[in-house]
Scaffold this active site. Sequence first.
Site, PDB file in Angstrom:
ATOM      1  N   LEU A   1       0.854  -1.183   0.000  1.00 41.18           N
ATOM      2  CA  LEU A   1       0.000   0.000   0.000  1.00 41.18           C
ATOM      3  C   LEU A   1       0.891   1.233   0.000  1.00 41.18           C
ATOM      4  CD1 LEU A   1      -2.538  -1.174   2.725  1.00 41.18           C
ATOM      5  CD2 LEU A   1      -2.896  -1.158   0.247  1.00 41.18           C
ATOM      6  N   SER A   2       0.293   2.394  -0.238  1.00 41.32           N
ATOM      7  CA  SER A   2       1.119   3.599  -0.268  1.00 41.32           C
ATOM      8  C   SER A   2       1.807   3.838   1.064  1.00 41.32           C
ATOM      9  CB  SER A   2       0.289   4.820  -0.665  1.00 41.32           C
ATOM     10  OG  SER A   2      -0.744   5.057   0.278  1.00 41.32           O
ATOM     11  N   GLU A   3       1.169   3.453   2.182  1.00 42.50           N
ATOM     12  CA  GLU A   3       1.793   3.607   3.499  1.00 42.50           C
ATOM     13  C   GLU A   3       1.390   2.458   4.419  1.00 42.50           C
ATOM     14  OE1 GLU A   3       3.940   5.926   4.254  1.00 42.50           O
ATOM     15  OE2 GLU A   3       3.572   7.466   2.726  1.00 42.50           O
ATOM     16  N   THR A   4       2.351   2.025   5.224  1.00 43.15           N
ATOM     17  CA  THR A   4       2.085   1.143   6.356  1.00 43.15           C
ATOM     18  C   THR A   4       2.570   1.859   7.606  1.00 43.15           C
ATOM     19  OG1 THR A   4       2.285  -0.878   5.045  1.00 43.15           O
ATOM     20  CG2 THR A   4       2.591  -1.083   7.416  1.00 43.15           C
TER      21      THR A   4
END
Length: 266
Positions: free
Chosen positions: A44-47
């Site tokens: 995902l774009s951020e974790t």
Amino acid sequence: MPLPLYQVDAFTQEPFRGNPAAVCLLESFLDDAILGAIAREMNLSETAFVVPTAGGFQLRWFTPMAEVDLCGHATLATAHVLWQHQGVVGELAFHTRSGCLRAQRFGEWIALDFPQQPVTPLEEPQVQALISAALGTTPLYMGKAGRDLLVELASAEAVAELKPDFDPLARLPCRGLIVTARGKEGDRYDIVSRFFAPQLGIPEDAVTGSAHCSLYPYWQPKLGRQELLAYQASARGGVIKLQPQGGDRLLLLGQAVTIFAGELLL
């Protein structure tokens, strides 16, 4: 030991819209290489990785390629998880690479107290040329916004219809490129934007809270209103309310919905 893991759609009240973020709850931070591997696995774009401390929580954010200094949607997702699924009550204090970030609940909305990032004119002809080549047009304005670049286009339609060339875009010396315009006449949104960050492995981010730390100080004096309603015009779309918080701070208000909860087995 299994680690609690959630996926949350942030800056939306509808599943499968907004910006998805993973939230992983830890007792202490794992090695950076493992955190990076988890972020790549989530893809995902951020974790977000969150660890409880005596004064609140430590919070770090990873894209599939790198750790970042500030992320709005994954912070909002983390606050949602702590309140909705972990039984935490009251205001949250997140200790991060960008200082202490606080989160509060206002009904169905989550308010994040973030630093504003002023925008200054971009005066580098080579970078200006790369931007124009990437966008296929010459923006009305080009500026620097901390580690990002920000450009204004002529209309909300131009932002929505934009199909950038990612080759020159990836060569820009920045974290990402914010593309913005005024909202359509008669529309409910004051401003619209999109955010491109191929340098971080994110060709286009769905909804970028941190970009609005620059969009607010850029647009507020132009529009002459203290509170702004913003729409990020990605394929998934997302809504952010922007309110001044005093000094150089800003409230980003958004909603969130949990998509799944599980355990990470290591």
